[in-house]
Motif scaffolding. Structure first.
Motif, PDB file in Angstrom:
ATOM      1  N   GLY A  57       0.803  -1.223   0.000  1.00 60.72           N
ATOM      2  CA  GLY A  57       0.000   0.000   0.000  1.00 60.72           C
ATOM      3  C   GLY A  57       0.826   1.259   0.000  1.00 60.72           C
ATOM      4  N   ALA A  58       1.899   1.280   0.826  1.00 56.90           N
ATOM      5  CA  ALA A  58       2.739   2.474   0.930  1.00 56.90           C
ATOM      6  C   ALA A  58       3.393   2.787  -0.405  1.00 56.90           C
ATOM      7  N   GLU A  59       3.890   1.738  -1.081  1.00 53.98           N
ATOM      8  CA  GLU A  59       4.546   1.965  -2.370  1.00 53.98           C
ATOM      9  C   GLU A  59       3.575   2.485  -3.406  1.00 53.98           C
ATOM     10  N   ASP A  60       2.364   1.942  -3.418  1.00 51.48           N
ATOM     11  CA  ASP A  60       1.350   2.431  -4.349  1.00 51.48           C
ATOM     12  C   ASP A  60       1.090   3.909  -4.098  1.00 51.48           C
ATOM     13  N   GLY A  61       1.005   4.278  -2.823  1.00 45.63           N
ATOM     14  CA  GLY A  61       0.761   5.672  -2.461  1.00 45.63           C
ATOM     15  C   GLY A  61       1.883   6.567  -2.940  1.00 45.63           C
ATOM     16  N   ASP A  62       3.119   6.113  -2.753  1.00 40.95           N
ATOM     17  CA  ASP A  62       4.279   6.894  -3.188  1.00 40.95           C
ATOM     18  C   ASP A  62       4.258   7.089  -4.696  1.00 40.95           C
ATOM     19  N   ARG A  63       3.899   6.022  -5.407  1.00 44.86           N
ATOM     20  CA  ARG A  63       3.888   6.123  -6.867  1.00 44.86           C
ATOM     21  C   ARG A  63       2.842   7.135  -7.324  1.00 44.86           C
ATOM     22  N   ALA A  64       1.689   7.109  -6.678  1.00 45.05           N
ATOM     23  CA  ALA A  64       0.628   8.056  -7.026  1.00 45.05           C
ATOM     24  C   ALA A  64       1.067   9.482  -6.704  1.00 45.05           C
ATOM     25  N   ARG A  65       1.720   9.644  -5.537  1.00 37.99           N
ATOM     26  CA  ARG A  65       2.182  10.988  -5.148  1.00 37.99           C
ATOM     27  C   ARG A  65       3.248  11.493  -6.113  1.00 37.99           C
ATOM     28  N   MET A  66       4.156  10.595  -6.527  1.00 36.96           N
ATOM     29  CA  MET A  66       5.182  10.985  -7.482  1.00 36.96           C
ATOM     30  C   MET A  66       4.540  11.376  -8.819  1.00 36.96           C
ATOM     31  N   GLY A  67       3.526  10.618  -9.243  1.00 38.33           N
ATOM     32  CA  GLY A  67       2.816  10.931 -10.483  1.00 38.33           C
ATOM     33  C   GLY A  67       2.219  12.320 -10.442  1.00 38.33           C
ATOM     34  N   ARG A  68       1.621  12.654  -9.305  1.00 36.39           N
ATOM     35  CA  ARG A  68       1.012  13.991  -9.165  1.00 36.39           C
ATOM     36  C   ARG A  68       2.080  15.084  -9.188  1.00 36.39           C
ATOM     37  N   LEU A  69       3.215  14.796  -8.555  1.00 31.98           N
ATOM     38  CA  LEU A  69       4.304  15.780  -8.533  1.00 31.98           C
ATOM     39  C   LEU A  69       4.805  16.048  -9.959  1.00 31.98           C
ATOM     40  N   ILE A  70       4.992  14.979 -10.726  1.00 32.00           N
ATOM     41  CA  ILE A  70       5.493  15.129 -12.098  1.00 32.00           C
ATOM     42  C   ILE A  70       4.500  15.964 -12.925  1.00 32.00           C
ATOM     43  N   LEU A  71       3.210  15.695 -12.759  1.00 32.38           N
ATOM     44  CA  LEU A  71       2.190  16.477 -13.478  1.00 32.38           C
ATOM     45  C   LEU A  71       2.262  17.949 -13.092  1.00 32.38           C
ATOM     46  N   ALA A  72       2.462  18.202 -11.790  1.00 32.29           N
ATOM     47  CA  ALA A  72       2.531  19.588 -11.302  1.00 32.29           C
ATOM     48  C   ALA A  72       3.742  20.298 -11.909  1.00 32.29           C
ATOM     49  N   LEU A  73       4.879  19.606 -11.986  1.00 32.10           N
ATOM     50  CA  LEU A  73       6.085  20.224 -12.549  1.00 32.10           C
ATOM     51  C   LEU A  73       5.854  20.538 -14.020  1.00 32.10           C
ATOM     52  N   ARG A  74       5.247  19.569 -14.725  1.00 30.33           N
ATOM     53  CA  ARG A  74       5.016  19.761 -16.158  1.00 30.33           C
ATOM     54  C   ARG A  74       4.103  20.961 -16.400  1.00 30.33           C
ATOM     55  N   SER A  75       3.071  21.087 -15.569  1.00 34.36           N
ATOM     56  CA  SER A  75       2.130  22.199 -15.777  1.00 34.36           C
ATOM     57  C   SER A  75       2.793  23.548 -15.479  1.00 34.36           C
ATOM     58  N   GLN A  76       3.917  23.517 -14.726  1.00 38.12           N
ATOM     59  CA  GLN A  76       4.624  24.778 -14.447  1.00 38.12           C
ATOM     60  C   GLN A  76       5.770  25.024 -15.428  1.00 38.12           C
TER      61      GLN A  76
END
Ligand code: SAH
Length: 223
Positions: free
Chosen positions: A8-27
Motif C-alpha cells: 500500500g505504501a509503495e502504491d501511495g508513493d507512486r501516485a504521489r510521485m505521479g502527481r508531482l510530475i504532473l505539477a512540474l510539467r504544468s509549471q
C-alpha cells in the motif's frame, strides 16, 4: 499485476510521485529526460524522517545544519535550464541533501559536488552509495572557489545564493558552457543563466525569482 503482492505504501508513493510530475510539467518543466530523472530519484530518501510524509509535495524542506532541500519545481527548472548532455562533467556547489546531485548524475557523465558542512556531505555520500550512484565525486570545501583541479566544466549549478556575479565559477566553465545560479543578497534572489559565448564573454538570462540559503564563504568549523 494481479499476482504481484501489493504494498500500500509503495502504491501511495507512486501516485504521489505521479502527481508531482504532473505539477512540474504544468509549471513548465517539460523536458522528458529531466522529468524521468526526477521520477527515478526517491526524494523521501533525502529528507529527514520527520518530513518523509511531505517528500513528494512541491515544497522546500529543512535538512540538517539549518539548510534546505530545494522545492522540486526549482530543481526541475534549474536542471532543465542547464541543458545537461550525457558526456558532460557538471560541477554543483552546495551538495546539501544530495538530491540535486543525484538527479544530475542521471543526466551527466560525472557530477562534482562541493559542500561546506561535513555532516551534510557524509549523509549525502551515504545516500549516493545506497542508491549506487557511482558517478558523483564529492569534496568538503568552499564551493565559492569552485574546484580548480577538476576545471573546466561543461556545466555548473550553484544551489546557494551568490551575493553577486559568481566570477570565480564562471572562469571554470568551458567555452560554450552554461552556469545556473541564484544571484542576490536579499531573501529573494534572481535565478540567472550565464552562457559562455566561446570568446570569454557571457550572455546573461534571468529565469525568475527564487529563495535560496546564502553561499557562505569558507568551510563550516562546527558539525
Ligand atoms: N543542492 C542541495 C540544496 C542544498 S541548500 C540539495 O539538493 O539538497 C544549499 C547548500 O549549499 C547547503 O547545504 C549549504 O551548506 C551549501 N553551501 C553554502 N555555501 C557554500 C559554499 N561556499 N561552499 C559549499 N557549499 C555551500
Amino acid at each position: 499485476m494481479a499476482d504481484t503482492p501489493h504494498n500500500g505504501a509503495e502504491d501511495g508513493d507512486r501516485a504521489r510521485m505521479g502527481r508531482l510530475i504532473l505539477a512540474l510539467r504544468s509549471q513548465g518543466v517539460t523536458d522528458p529526460k529531466v522529468l524521468n530523472a526526477i521520477e527515478a530519484t526517491p526524494r523521501d530518501l533525502f529528507v529527514p524522517e520527520l518530513f518523509k510524509e511531505q517528500s513528494f509535495e512541491d515544497s522546500a524542506l529543512p535538512i540538517d545544519c539549518g539548510q534546505t532541500i530545494s522545492q522540486p519545481f526549482i530543481v526541475g527548472l534549474m536542471t532543465q535550464a542547464l541543458k545537461v548532455e550525457p558526456r558532460h562533467r557538471v560541477l554543483e556547489i552546495g551538495t546539501g541533501s544530495g538530491y540535486q546531485a543525484a538527479i544530475l548524475s542521471k543526466l551527466a557523465r560525472y557530477v562534482y559536488s562541493v559542500e561546506r558542512y561535513r555532516t551534510l556531505l557524509t549523509e549525502a555520500e551515504r545516500r549516493f552509495k545506497a542508491l549506487d550512484l557511482q558517478n558523483i565525486i564529492t569534496r568538503f570545501g568552499d564551493g565559492g572557489e569552485g574546484w580548480p583541479e577538476q576545471a573546466p566544466f561543461d556545466r555548473i549549478m550553484v544551489t546557494a545564493a551568490a551575493p553577486s556575479e559568481p566570477r570565480a565559477l564562471l572562469a571554470q566553465l568551458k567555452p560554450g558552457g552554461i552556469l545556473v545560479a541564484p544571484v542576490g543578497r536579499g531573501a529573494v534572489q534572481t535565478l540567472v543563466r550565464y552562457i559562455d559565448d566561446g570568446e570569454g564573454a557571457f550572455r546573461r538570462e534571468t529565469l525568475g525569482d527564487v529563495r535560496f540559503v546564502p553561499l557562505v564563504e569558507g568551510v563550516a568549523r562546527e558539525l
